[in-house]
Design an enzyme around this catalytic site. Structure first.
Site, PDB file in Angstrom:
ATOM      1  N   GLY A  74      12.983 -18.443 -52.334  1.00 52.10           N
ATOM      2  CA  GLY A  74      14.408 -18.453 -52.642  1.00 52.10           C
ATOM      3  C   GLY A  74      15.167 -19.439 -51.769  1.00 52.10           C
ATOM      4  O   GLY A  74      16.124 -20.083 -52.224  1.00 52.10           O
ATOM      5  N   ASN A 153      22.578  -9.270 -50.085  1.00 50.99           N
ATOM      6  CA  ASN A 153      21.353  -8.643 -49.589  1.00 50.99           C
ATOM      7  C   ASN A 153      21.611  -7.557 -48.555  1.00 50.99           C
ATOM      8  O   ASN A 153      20.823  -6.634 -48.394  1.00 50.99           O
ATOM      9  CB  ASN A 153      20.414  -9.708 -49.006  1.00 50.99           C
ATOM     10  CG  ASN A 153      21.107 -10.673 -48.094  1.00 50.99           C
ATOM     11  OD1 ASN A 153      22.025 -11.370 -48.514  1.00 50.99           O
ATOM     12  ND2 ASN A 153      20.710 -10.715 -46.835  1.00 50.99           N
ATOM     13  N   GLN A 181      18.554 -11.222 -55.043  1.00 52.90           N
ATOM     14  CA  GLN A 181      18.586  -9.759 -54.947  1.00 52.90           C
ATOM     15  C   GLN A 181      18.920  -9.095 -56.276  1.00 52.90           C
ATOM     16  O   GLN A 181      18.780  -7.877 -56.411  1.00 52.90           O
ATOM     17  CB  GLN A 181      19.597  -9.311 -53.873  1.00 52.90           C
ATOM     18  CG  GLN A 181      19.194  -9.674 -52.454  1.00 52.90           C
ATOM     19  CD  GLN A 181      17.953  -8.926 -51.959  1.00 52.90           C
ATOM     20  OE1 GLN A 181      17.502  -7.956 -52.554  1.00 52.90           O
ATOM     21  NE2 GLN A 181      17.379  -9.401 -50.862  1.00 52.90           N
ATOM     22  N   SER A 201      13.453 -15.225 -56.160  1.00 54.50           N
ATOM     23  CA  SER A 201      12.318 -15.187 -55.236  1.00 54.50           C
ATOM     24  C   SER A 201      11.392 -14.045 -55.640  1.00 54.50           C
ATOM     25  O   SER A 201      11.844 -12.913 -55.814  1.00 54.50           O
ATOM     26  CB  SER A 201      12.834 -14.981 -53.809  1.00 54.50           C
ATOM     27  OG  SER A 201      11.744 -14.857 -52.935  1.00 54.50           O
ATOM     28  N   HIS A 203       8.992 -12.388 -54.093  1.00 57.55           N
ATOM     29  CA  HIS A 203       8.583 -11.279 -53.220  1.00 57.55           C
ATOM     30  C   HIS A 203       9.604 -10.153 -53.174  1.00 57.55           C
ATOM     31  O   HIS A 203       9.365  -9.110 -52.570  1.00 57.55           O
ATOM     32  CB  HIS A 203       8.211 -11.772 -51.813  1.00 57.55           C
ATOM     33  CG  HIS A 203       9.334 -12.184 -50.921  1.00 57.55           C
ATOM     34  ND1 HIS A 203       9.821 -11.357 -49.938  1.00 57.55           N
ATOM     35  CD2 HIS A 203      10.032 -13.330 -50.836  1.00 57.55           C
ATOM     36  CE1 HIS A 203      10.784 -11.996 -49.282  1.00 57.55           C
ATOM     37  NE2 HIS A 203      10.939 -13.197 -49.809  1.00 57.55           N
ATOM     38  N   CYS A 327      18.285 -11.258 -35.504  1.00 60.31           N
ATOM     39  CA  CYS A 327      17.868 -11.211 -34.100  1.00 60.31           C
ATOM     40  C   CYS A 327      17.517 -12.620 -33.670  1.00 60.31           C
ATOM     41  O   CYS A 327      16.544 -13.188 -34.145  1.00 60.31           O
ATOM     42  CB  CYS A 327      16.665 -10.297 -33.968  1.00 60.31           C
ATOM     43  SG  CYS A 327      16.403  -9.756 -32.305  1.00 60.31           S
TER      44      CYS A 327
END
Ligand code: PLP
Length: 385
Positions: A74, A153, A181, A201, A203, A327
């Site tokens: 994506g 998302n 999404q 995408s 996955h 993160c």
């Protein structure tokens, strides 16, 4: 659930590869591993399997197979759409997007800014909504493309992409939507929506990672982002990932067949989880509007606690969820999506996303509802000051 060790509530991050999809792709790893561009039959015959998969995937979004370009993910699809709009319209150096897009879009646009392009990141309301009048007013004579995601998302909030597509059409500006999404969770019909380009995408819909697509409307000019061999009719260089393409095709077929039933069931589970949390744990609130929203996503703020701590204790209980935060180098930045919605840094840092999928069960939801109140109470009891 196939893996009894985990309760997986992070389906917006990635999904379990469906057993049927694994079955479909294995022959293309074990036996049919040739290169589809080869002149001999062993390789060449794979082109037929790619075409077959393209047809199945086209059916999921009601596109013509030839309007689909396979990409690696994506992220590549989003980058390619924006890159092409700028490359094919050299006089236009402005991109209009939103402040809550996936980093696959935001980071690319920030890079463009460094290269001298102008980018407008549209704000959203505290509920996560876009102001369509502002969007329309923000389209400039030099706007090359408007890129707005279909479903967020982190919060699951849906943008009114049909109205946005209509605004762009009336202004004669290209419209791209990141539908990563949305696919598999909502009906995606490019005939109805009529975008110039759309990203997907695999996955996120029970196929492996490393395969995506860019839908490109007929007669929209396209400048490839990845150049090399003449694959994908010269629109995307690189030897085709045949096994992943076949897997994507099978996953698209399964998603289309089970869309309605799956979303009704998943929505009921999501609502059971969300209501269970909001009704039974004090100091909790949903981030963003209840509707319009993806049927599988719930983003909840827990007052007085850090998401990091919640996720750690959930993990110890075998529950996978995520914070909307990225993160980076050890420091937990508050989510740019929640921040754009006006959440304080503390609220954003205390928010968790649960994203459900077709393999979740009521027993798993009840397992989370059993453990979570104790986890929050423990963290609050230990919180400084
Ligand atoms: N766009 C959205 C909305 C996403 O949620 C994601 C993945 O999380 C992407 C783009 C990137 O997709 P990929 O992981 O295939 O690069």
């Amino acid at each position: 659930m196939n893996n009894p060790a985990i309760c997986y509530f992070d389906n917006n991050a990635t999904t379990q590869v469906a057993p049927e999809v694994v079955e479909a792709m294995l022959p293309f790893l074990r036996e049919h591993w040739g290169n589809p561009s080869s002149s001999y039959t062993f390789g060449r015959q794979l082109a037929g399997h790619i075409d077959d998969a393209r047809t199945r995937i086209a059916a999921l979004i009601h596109a013509e197979p030839r309007d689909i370009i396979f990409t690696s993910c994506g992220t590549e699809s989003n980058n390619s759409a924006i890159h092409s709009a700028l490359a094919t319209q050299p006089g236009k150096r402005h991109v209009l997007t939103t402040a809550v897009e996936h980093s696959a879009n935001i980071k690319f646009c920030q890079l463009l800014q460094k290269q001298g392009y102008a980018v407008t990141f549209l704000p959203v309301s505290p509920e996560g909504a876009l102001d369509l009048r502002l969007l329309e007013e923000s389209i400039r004579p030099d706007t090359a493309i408007v890129s707005v995601m279909w479903a967020n998302n982190e919060t699951g909030i849906l943008f009114p992409v049909r109205e946005i597509a209509a605004i762009c059409r009336s202004k004669g500006v290209l419209f791209h939507t990141d539908a990563v999404q949305a696919a598999g969770k909502l009906a995606v019909d490019v005939r109805e929506l009529d975008p110039d380009c759309l990203s997907l995408s695999a996955h996120k819909l029970h196929a492996p990672k490393g395969i995506g697509l860019l839908y490109l409307k007929r007669r929209v000019k396209y400048q490839p982002y990845i150049v090399g061999g003449g694959q994908e009719h010269g629109r995307r260089g690189g030897t085709e990932n045949v096994a992943n393409i076949v897997a994507f095709g099978r996953a698209a077929e399964l998603a289309l067949a089970s869309l309605e039933q799956a979303t009704t069931r998943v929505r009921a589970l999501r609502d059971r989880l969300e209501e269970g949390i909001l009704n039974n744990i004090p100091g909790t609130a949903r981030n963003g509007a209840r509707e319009p929203r993806l049927p599988n996503t719930s983003n909840i703020a827990f007052a007085g606690v850090e998401a990091e701590g919640i996720l750690m204790l959930l993990d110890q209980a075998g529950i996978c969820a995520s914070s909307g935060s990225a993160c980076t180098t050890g420091s937990l930045d508050p989510s740019h999506v929640l921040t754009a919605m006006g959440c304080s840094a503390a609220r954003a840092r205390g928010s968790i996303r649960f994203s459900l999928g077709i393999y979740n069960t009521e027993a798993e939801v009840d397992y989370v509802l059993k453990h979570l109140p104790g986890i929050i109470a423990k963290l609050r009891a230990n919180a400084p000051g």
